[in-house]
Enzyme design. Structure first.
Site, mmCIF file in Angstrom:
data_model
loop_
_atom_site.group_PDB
_atom_site.id
_atom_site.type_symbol
_atom_site.label_atom_id
_atom_site.label_comp_id
_atom_site.label_asym_id
_atom_site.label_seq_id
_atom_site.Cartn_x
_atom_site.Cartn_y
_atom_site.Cartn_z
ATOM 1 N N PHE A 1 0.832 -1.204 0.000
ATOM 2 C CA PHE A 1 0.000 0.000 0.000
ATOM 3 C C PHE A 1 0.864 1.250 0.000
ATOM 4 O O PHE A 1 1.856 1.340 0.743
ATOM 5 C CB PHE A 1 -0.883 0.044 1.245
ATOM 6 C CG PHE A 1 -2.039 -0.902 1.229
ATOM 7 C CD1 PHE A 1 -3.204 -0.593 0.548
ATOM 8 C CD2 PHE A 1 -1.976 -2.109 1.918
ATOM 9 C CE1 PHE A 1 -4.283 -1.466 0.547
ATOM 10 C CE2 PHE A 1 -3.049 -2.982 1.927
ATOM 11 C CZ PHE A 1 -4.208 -2.661 1.235
ATOM 12 N N ASP A 2 0.466 2.226 -0.804
ATOM 13 C CA ASP A 2 0.926 3.590 -0.603
ATOM 14 C C ASP A 2 0.181 4.142 0.622
ATOM 15 O O ASP A 2 -0.832 3.575 1.040
ATOM 16 C CB ASP A 2 0.616 4.418 -1.852
ATOM 17 C CG ASP A 2 0.866 5.894 -1.642
ATOM 18 O OD1 ASP A 2 1.955 6.241 -1.160
ATOM 19 O OD2 ASP A 2 -0.039 6.695 -1.935
ATOM 20 N N LYS A 3 0.668 5.225 1.196
ATOM 21 C CA LYS A 3 -0.006 5.792 2.374
ATOM 22 C C LYS A 3 -1.001 6.874 1.990
ATOM 23 O O LYS A 3 -2.215 6.689 2.106
ATOM 24 C CB LYS A 3 1.006 6.353 3.374
ATOM 25 C CG LYS A 3 0.349 6.884 4.664
ATOM 26 C CD LYS A 3 1.363 7.485 5.609
ATOM 27 C CE LYS A 3 1.774 8.885 5.163
ATOM 28 N NZ LYS A 3 0.682 9.889 5.356
#
Length: 682
Positions: free
Chosen positions: A352-354
């Site tokens: 995941f990106d944040k």
């Protein structure tokens, strides 16, 4: 099997369809075939009736001339083979064979050896199979087109001071359209007047209507609720969110999965020729070496030809893939093709990106911290005369001190346009905190603002606005900033409390991570360009397995490649903008915010149309289920075909029974694939 579903079949040359309106989808060859379903039904019934009448008129006791049953059987052949003859002729002109050619030769062979009735039965069963299969596959295409065929054809637009009804294709960017209660939104745009709840299930998959007011975006094809809206068109009709989804679905339907490509290559290039070769050997060997008579030899050879045709084998993959793609689209998850659905079934790691993915990408109030001692604040806050003490049921997750601090902070910031000020006001509104009136508002550039609330002169802004902070307040400010939060201080001459503002975590993020692990994902990883403190705090709260922070875009790509080398296929989930390189390098790129993000549609393989992470675990489960169904179909198709071929070789199966087994297995694999249409992703 349906003629267009076989890899060897050459699409019938039909007149080109008229150009579709901008953004809409023209009929494909398969959809043209589905449109012919009524005629397929009529011809199949004609074949059945003619076959029965041919059998009845052949009874010797009736004493009818011999040409009568033969004429009826000829009618059965013509009706049952109407579409197959056309397809077989097209492929023969291309110097190829297909399943239609094999069936027609078998039927003609049956007539040649004096068994026209069995040839007619074969043509009826083959025609019935085509008809039922076209009907079944039509359900899949109807489910996909339900996503597409929902844009209104006309719109009410303001022109020269009047409301004019015009075709949607004539709308121009910048024009204002009136969306009446209960009407569909004709184009993507921004609300400039009115409030209403809009059902966006057709675009985002979100089941609950979304409240729309001035400044918010609406999408073409969504359904307005009870309020009228004036919407300024922001995107050309041909480039609307709905039109781009149409394009993605078109590409998805044209793209085949790896397994289907393999099946098509092997069967398309070799299998039909092998069947013809085996049939010729089944004729030559018994006649030359076994002493069989010609009728028996031809009968068994033609039976072998029929049961060896790969209908069930070929249709087993697209039946499952199209059903799964349609089911996912209904649930707000758009796969760009069967290849990506197949890739999703193999995912071992989800990265995941944040910002914009696990978080909303918007600042919000994450902490309200009273300072100066809990006994001092209730008397200090301006609340005795104008702001009564809140009831316990009003507090929610706030203490009375936090409740009052947030109320007063929002009172001052309501007059400000600063993003942090708007975040504070929104935080109060989300927590249903009543906001008192503020007077004498004055912004202090780069520092904060002052105002009078309930007769008290108050200030809010950077910690430096209050000069030298006491050690306990300075420690608390430092602790919040270490977590990557922006701290706003509220008070009079002295600080009363701190409000910490940060990018807020999506409400469903923690449950999505848990569901991914429950769905069989071996490792969940956080890849972010943010600082380590923020990343570690977020990762720990959500329960991810690994955190890699302070990454530049090219370093995210390296991280994805490293994860794939160590653990297996990786799905990268990002917002589709700065994460585009990582999305492209992952085995499966998943874009958030697809409703309105151009880069997401271009770089990702899967689009989460509703910005809801909880749909991702369901999509991976659906992909794995589709892989399981494909394996079931292939095993069943191979098993039935091998059994029927063995029985045909040893002469223990009649031609009509072989046809029943062959076509029955085709319908079974289609029905098994269609089960995915009703599978819920939750």
């Amino acid at each position: 099997m349906a003629v267009h579903d076989h890899p060897l079949a050459i699409t019938e040359r039909r007149p080109a369809a008229a150009p579709a309106p901008a953004g809409m989808l023209q009929l494909t060859d398969e959809e043209n075939e589905i449109a012919q379903l009524p005629w397929m039904i009529r011809l199949t019934i004609t074949c059945l009736v003619a076959t029965i009448l041919g059998w009845l008129t052949s009874i010797e006791q009736l004493g009818l001339p011999a040409f009568v049953p033969w004429a009826l059987y000829a009618l059965a052949y013509a009706a049952g083979g109407y579409y197959s003859i056309q397809e077989a002729w097209q492929t023969l002109k291309e110097r190829q064979f297909d399943v239609n050619f094999l069936m027609i030769i078998a039927a003609i062979g049956a007539a040649a050896i004096g068994e026209p009735r069995e040839g007619a039965v074969l043509m009826f069963l083959f025609s019935l199979s085509n008809t039922l299969e076209t009907y079944a596959m039509g359900r899949t295409h109807a489910s996909i087109r339900a996503l597409l065929d929902m844009a209104p054809k006309e719109a009410d637009v303001y022109r020269d001071g009047q409301i004019v009804r015009v075709p949607v294709d004539d709308l121009q960017v910048g024009e204002v359209v009136l969306v009446r209660p209960g009407a569909q939104v004709p184009a993507d745009g921004l609300v400039i007047k009115g409030e209403s709840a809009v059902n966006e299930a057709s675009i985002t998959g979100e089941s609950m209507p979304v409240e729309k007011r001035v400044g918010l975006k609406v999408f073409a094809g969504t359904l307005n609720g009870q309020g009228a809206l004036d919407v300024r068109v922001s995107t050309p009709v041909g480039d609307s969110t709905l039109a781009r989804i149409v394009q993605v679905v078109r590409e998805a339907r044209e793209q085949k999965a790896n397994s289907q490509d393999f099946t098509d290559r092997v069967i398309g290039q070799y299998y039909a020729y092998a069947v013809v070769g085996i049939t010729l050997l089944a004729i030559a060997i018994p006649l030359l070496f076994l002493g069989w008579d010609v009728p028996t030899t031809l009968y068994r050879a033609f039976t072998l030809m029929v049961v060896a045709s790969p209908c069930a084998l070929v249709i087993s993959i697209p039946a499952a893939l199209l059903s799964a793609l349609a089911s996912a689209a209904r649930g707000g998850v758009l796969f760009k093709g069967g290849r990506h659905l197949e890739a999703a079934a193999r995912i071992k790691v989800v990265a995941f990106d944040k910002t914009g993915t696990l978080t909303t990408g918007r600042p919000g109030v994450v902490a309200v911290i009273p300072v100066g001692g809990p006994g001092r604040l209730p008397d200090t806050l301006p609340c005795v005369a104008c702001y009564p003490r809140p009831d316990d049921d009003q507090l929610g997750d706030l203490t009375p001190e936090q409740f009052r601090l947030l109320a007063v902070a929002a009172a001052i910031e309501r007059s400000s346009e600063h993003p942090l000020a708007r975040a504070i006001v929104k935080g109060a509104e989300e927590r249903e905190v009543p906001i008192p009136e503020a007077d004498n508002f004055e912004a202090q550039a780069g520092a904060g603002a002052t105002a009078t609330v309930c007769g008290r002169s108050l200030r809010i802004g950077r910690p430096s606005l209050f000069g030298q902070l006491t050690p306990d307040v300075a420690i608390e400010v430092k602790a919040q900033e270490t977590q990557g939060r922006t701290v706003v201080v509220l008070g009079d001459d002295e600080p009363w409390g701190l409000i910490a503002i940060a990018d807020t975590v999506r409400p469903e993020a923690a449950s999505a991570v848990a569901q991914l692990k429950a769905a069989g994902v071996e490792r969940v990883v956080l890849l972010t360009g943010d600082n380590s403190n923020v990343a570690n705090a977020l990762g720990s709260a959500l329960g991810v397995d690994e955190i890699r922070a302070e990454l530049l875009p090219h370093q995210k790509v390296e991280a994805v490649k490293d994860l794939q080398a160590r653990y297996g296929p990786v799905a990268m989930v990002g917002d589709g903008v700065n994460d585009a390189p990582a999305l492209a390098s992952a085995a499966l790129g998943v874009a958030m915010g697809a409703a309105g993000t151009d880069v997401a549609l271009e770089s990702a393989d899967v689009l989460l149309m509703g910005d809801d992470l909880n749909r991702l675990p369901g999509a991976l489960r659906l992909a794995r289920k589709s892989r399981q169904v494909i394996r079931q179909n292939l095993a069943f198709a191979f098993g039935v075909m091998a059994t029927l071929m063995l029985l045909a070789i040893i002469g223990n199966i009649a031609l009509p029974l072989g046809v029943v087994g062959h076509e029955g297995s085709t319908l079974v694999v289609v029905a098994n694939g269609l089960r995915l249409l009703v599978r819920r992703m939750a």
